[in-house]
Motif scaffolding. Sequence first.
Motif, PDB file in Angstrom:
ATOM      1  N   SER A 191       5.137  -0.270  -4.638  1.00 60.80           N
ATOM      2  CA  SER A 191       5.823  -0.403  -3.358  1.00 60.80           C
ATOM      3  C   SER A 191       6.690   0.811  -3.062  1.00 60.80           C
ATOM      4  CB  SER A 191       6.707  -1.665  -3.359  1.00 60.80           C
ATOM      5  OG  SER A 191       7.342  -1.851  -2.111  1.00 60.80           O
ATOM      6  N   LYS A 212       0.916   4.482   1.236  1.00 59.07           N
ATOM      7  CA  LYS A 212      -0.010   3.354   1.326  1.00 59.07           C
ATOM      8  C   LYS A 212      -1.446   3.857   1.450  1.00 59.07           C
ATOM      9  CE  LYS A 212      -0.477  -1.070   3.720  1.00 59.07           C
ATOM     10  NZ  LYS A 212       0.129  -1.953   4.741  1.00 59.07           N
ATOM     11  N   ARG A 245       2.607  -0.812  -1.149  1.00 60.22           N
ATOM     12  CA  ARG A 245       3.045  -1.668  -0.061  1.00 60.22           C
ATOM     13  C   ARG A 245       4.397  -1.171   0.453  1.00 60.22           C
ATOM     14  NH1 ARG A 245       1.716  -7.214  -3.191  1.00 60.22           N
ATOM     15  NH2 ARG A 245       2.182  -5.791  -4.917  1.00 60.22           N
ATOM     16  N   ASP A 292       4.746  -4.169   5.222  1.00 61.31           N
ATOM     17  CA  ASP A 292       4.351  -5.342   4.441  1.00 61.31           C
ATOM     18  C   ASP A 292       5.483  -6.314   4.151  1.00 61.31           C
ATOM     19  OD1 ASP A 292       1.485  -4.543   3.771  1.00 61.31           O
ATOM     20  OD2 ASP A 292       2.605  -2.797   3.069  1.00 61.31           O
ATOM     21  N   GLU A 305       7.627 -11.562   3.421  1.00 61.53           N
ATOM     22  CA  GLU A 305       6.311 -10.930   3.389  1.00 61.53           C
ATOM     23  C   GLU A 305       5.678 -11.094   4.760  1.00 61.53           C
ATOM     24  OE1 GLU A 305       2.286 -10.667   0.620  1.00 61.53           O
ATOM     25  OE2 GLU A 305       3.897 -12.072   0.109  1.00 61.53           O
ATOM     26  N   ARG A 331       4.379  -9.619  11.807  1.00 60.69           N
ATOM     27  CA  ARG A 331       4.355  -8.238  12.303  1.00 60.69           C
ATOM     28  C   ARG A 331       4.360  -8.221  13.833  1.00 60.69           C
ATOM     29  NH1 ARG A 331      -0.090  -7.068   7.978  1.00 60.69           N
ATOM     30  NH2 ARG A 331       1.039  -5.904   6.376  1.00 60.69           N
TER      31      ARG A 331
END
Length: 499
Positions: free
Chosen positions: A252, A270, A276, A316, A435, A441
Motif C-alpha cells: 500500500s 499501483k 493499493r 482504494d 475500503e 468511490r
Amino acid sequence: MANDAIVTRVVDATSRDRAARWLRRAGARLPRFAELGDPATIPQSRVAALHSVDPDRPDPANLFRVHWYNDRSRTGFAATPPHFVLPPELTGVRSPIIVAFGCFFPMIAAHKVLAAYGCLIPHLVTGRFDPARQRAVWPSTGNYCRGGVAISRILGCRGIAVLPAGMSEERFEWLRAWVTQPEDIVRTPGSESNVKEIFDRCAELARNPDNLVLNQFAEFGNYVAHYTCTGPALARVFQAFEAQHSGCRLASFVAASGSAGTLAAGDYLKEKLGARIAAVEASECPTLLRNGFGEHNIQGIGDKHVPYIHNVMNTDFVVGISDRSVAALDLLFNSETGLAYLADRRRVDPPAIDELKYLGLSGIANVVAAIKTAKRLELGDEDVLITIATDSAALYGSERRKFLAATYSSGFDSVNAGEIFGQHLLGAADNDVLELTHDERSRIFNLGYFTWVEQQGVPLVEFERRRSQSFWRGLRQGAAAWDELIAEFNARGGFGKDC
C-alpha cells in the motif's frame, strides 16, 4: 498525446519569448520533469555548480534540487531518496513501514516546492504567464505557498501567499523573510479546514488580470509532477528495500489527501507495483469518510472538499486520523521525556529515534494511517507500506508548545509518554478505515460536484470525464510534452542543452 485538460502547446509566442529572456537575465535555466524524476540525467555542469550553492537561498541553481534525491546534507545527490524504515518496536505491527522524507527539498524543506514548480512551469513555457508583469498567487494551507514564493523569487516575479491565519507561526516567519512586499502575505479566516475561504479570496485576486492564481487543488500540473517525479522516487525506495529483503511486496501507498497531488504517486505505484492507495484525512473533518465537516489542526492537509485533481475512482481506502493523536505523538517524538521513554522503556534504537525529528504533523498522520491500514488488512512481514513526510518537526514548535500548555500544564512526564505511546501507536485501531467499493468511490467523486461545478464554475462535462482512468492516463503524457517546451524555452533564453 496528452488530453486537452492541460495545455501542451505555445499559446502566446511573444509572451513566451519575453519570459525566456527574462529568465536568462536571472540566470534561471529550467529543469525538465524527466530530470527531476531522475536526477542522474541532469547535466554534470549543473550538478557541479550546486556544491557551492546554499540550498536555502533563492538561487536559480536550486531549481535542480526540486526532487527527492537530495542527500541529507542537502548539498549533494543520493542514489536512493532519503527515507526511514520504522521499527516494529515503534509501530506495533510486523509490516515494514517506509517513510520518504520531504524535508531535504531546497528552500522550504518540504516537498511542496515540487508541486509549485509543476503548477507554474506549464503556464510559463506556453506563454500564459509573464514574470515581468504578472504576480503568481499561491493558495495553500502552508507549504505550497512557501514553495510558490520560493519559485517566484527565483523567477524574479512577485509571489502572493494566500493561507489561513491559523497556520503555524513558523510558516509566517518564513514567508515574512521571503516575500517581496509585506502585503504579499494574505491571511484568510480560520485554520486548516477553511479551504473555501482561500478559494473565495483567490477569486477576488483573479479579477485582476495581473494575478495568475495557481490553485494546487485544481492544477493538473500538480498531479503530473508527482506522477512523473514522486512516483518513480518512491518506487526506487521500495526497490532498494526489496533488494535486501527478498520476497516482499508493496502492499500500500498511504498519503494525506491535501491537494491530492501526492496521491498521483499512488497511481504510479499501483500501475507499476500493484500497491493499493490509501488517502488520509482528519477524523475531526471526515469529508471523504462520511461527507462530513469540522475543524482540525493536522496542518498540511485540506478538507471540506474533494480536490479536483484527486483520481478518486482509483483510490482504494480512506483512513481517518485524529488530530489529537498527531499532536500527542509530535510531543512524544520531540521532547526529551518522550525520546527517553522510547529508548529506555520501548527499546527503540537510537538511530531510529534520531529520525523522528523529520516527521511533521501530516507525516505523523501518514504513519499512524499506515499502521491502521496494516492492521485492517492483517498484513505480515513481507507486506511493505510506503508513505511520506512532507516536512519536518521544525515547522511546528509553536503548535507543540500550545498543545503542551493546554494538555500537560503541570508537566509532561514518562507516565504521560507511556500513555501516548500506548493509546496512539500500540493502541491505534482500524476504526475510520473505509475500503472503497465502486459505490463509495462514486459517492466521494459526486461530492466534488458541489465545490467544482456549483462553486467554481467547472463545466459539468469536464467534471464528469475525470471518472475514467483513460482521462488520467492522458494527463500523464503531459510531462513529455512539457519537457519539449521547456527545452525550447531554455534555448530561446540562450541556454544550451548542457548549460
